[in-house]
Motif scaffolding. Structure first.
Motif, PDB file in Angstrom:
ATOM      1  N   SER A  45       0.862  -1.265   0.037  1.00 57.52           N
ATOM      2  CA  SER A  45       0.011  -0.018   0.049  1.00 57.52           C
ATOM      3  C   SER A  45       0.863   1.073   0.165  1.00 57.52           C
ATOM      4  N   CYS A  46       0.252   2.349  -0.691  1.00 58.67           N
ATOM      5  CA  CYS A  46       0.811   3.748  -0.407  1.00 58.67           C
ATOM      6  C   CYS A  46      -0.065   4.542  -0.097  1.00 58.67           C
ATOM      7  N   VAL A  47       0.402   5.463   0.869  1.00 55.88           N
ATOM      8  CA  VAL A  47      -0.702   6.507   1.680  1.00 55.88           C
ATOM      9  C   VAL A  47      -0.446   7.720   1.299  1.00 55.88           C
ATOM     10  N   TYR A  57      -5.454   6.245  -0.224  1.00 54.27           N
ATOM     11  CA  TYR A  57      -4.262   5.170  -0.391  1.00 54.27           C
ATOM     12  C   TYR A  57      -4.754   4.209  -1.786  1.00 54.27           C
ATOM     13  N   ALA A  58      -3.904   3.425  -2.122  1.00 51.54           N
ATOM     14  CA  ALA A  58      -3.790   2.575  -3.219  1.00 51.54           C
ATOM     15  C   ALA A  58      -3.183   1.322  -2.614  1.00 51.54           C
ATOM     16  N   ALA A  91      -1.342   8.616  -4.736  1.00 50.66           N
ATOM     17  CA  ALA A  91      -1.097   7.157  -3.994  1.00 50.66           C
ATOM     18  C   ALA A  91      -1.062   6.062  -4.955  1.00 50.66           C
ATOM     19  N   VAL A  92      -1.822   6.247  -6.323  1.00 46.90           N
ATOM     20  CA  VAL A  92      -1.457   5.265  -7.287  1.00 46.90           C
ATOM     21  C   VAL A  92      -0.280   5.353  -7.883  1.00 46.90           C
ATOM     22  N   GLN A  97       5.114   2.705  -8.300  1.00 50.11           N
ATOM     23  CA  GLN A  97       6.488   2.878  -8.186  1.00 50.11           C
ATOM     24  C   GLN A  97       6.818   1.411  -7.340  1.00 50.11           C
ATOM     25  N   LEU A  98       6.206   1.284  -6.182  1.00 47.61           N
ATOM     26  CA  LEU A  98       6.721   0.168  -5.604  1.00 47.61           C
ATOM     27  C   LEU A  98       6.513  -1.035  -6.213  1.00 47.61           C
ATOM     28  N   ALA A  99       5.590  -1.172  -7.146  1.00 45.22           N
ATOM     29  CA  ALA A  99       5.323  -2.656  -7.819  1.00 45.22           C
ATOM     30  C   ALA A  99       6.709  -2.817  -8.925  1.00 45.22           C
TER      31      ALA A  99
END
Length: 160
Positions: A45-47, A57-58, A91-92, A97-99
């Motif tokens: 998750s990203c907040v 969040y996403a 958030a998306v 970016q984390l993905a």
């Protein structure tokens, strides 16, 4: 407005539930959010923050095309007072970016076809991805880097 984001943590669980209830206005989406925790290895998750407080969040969870694991973007939620101001976009973008740090070849989303193309999503059928219940322009995919995106039937870990 410039949004700050941060990686979500287990301590955010109740906040995400509250944001979900306020954003969607019903318990169904909160129950869906809770059900997505079935696969704790893939809960990213990203907040989005306003004055250091989470307002949106996403989340990325697990999906499969055949036996190939993918990431599923859902849900995305923002408190009503902060909607249409870029918190969801932030958030998306943060969670995508984390993905990029993950091995999965693609991210899929079932959402508004006017909204998600801004992040690079294209109709899933362009990749040969199909779902027995969902389709058309609302089912989209985003290739990760130069990975080959698998074609075939899509299965979400939790069907909403």
């Amino acid at each position: 407005m410039t949004w700050k984001t941060r990686v979500g943590s287990p301590a955010d669980e109740q906040l995400l539930r509250e944001i979900t209830l306020e954003a969607f206005g019903r318990q169904y989406e909160v129950d869906y959010l809770d059900a997505l925790r079935v696969d704790p290895e893939v809960w990213i998750s990203c907040v989005a923050l306003a004055d250091e407080q989470p307002v949106g969040y996403a989340i990325l969870t697990r999906a499969f095309v055949g036996d190939t694991p993918l990431l599923a973007l859902s849900p995305v939620a923002v408190l009503p007072a902060y909607q249409r101001q870029g918190a969801g976009d932030a958030a998306v973008r943060g969670v995508l970016q984390l993905a990029q740090e993950r091995p999965e070849p693609a991210v899929v989303v079932l959402g508004h076809p006017e909204y998600y193309p801004r992040f690079g999503f294209r109709p899933a059928d362009e990749f040969g991805i199909r779902h027995p219940q969902y389709g058309g322009p609302s089912l989209m995919a985003l290739a990760q880097g130069d990975h080959a995106v698998p074609a075939g039937p899509l299965r979400f870990v939790v069907e909403g």
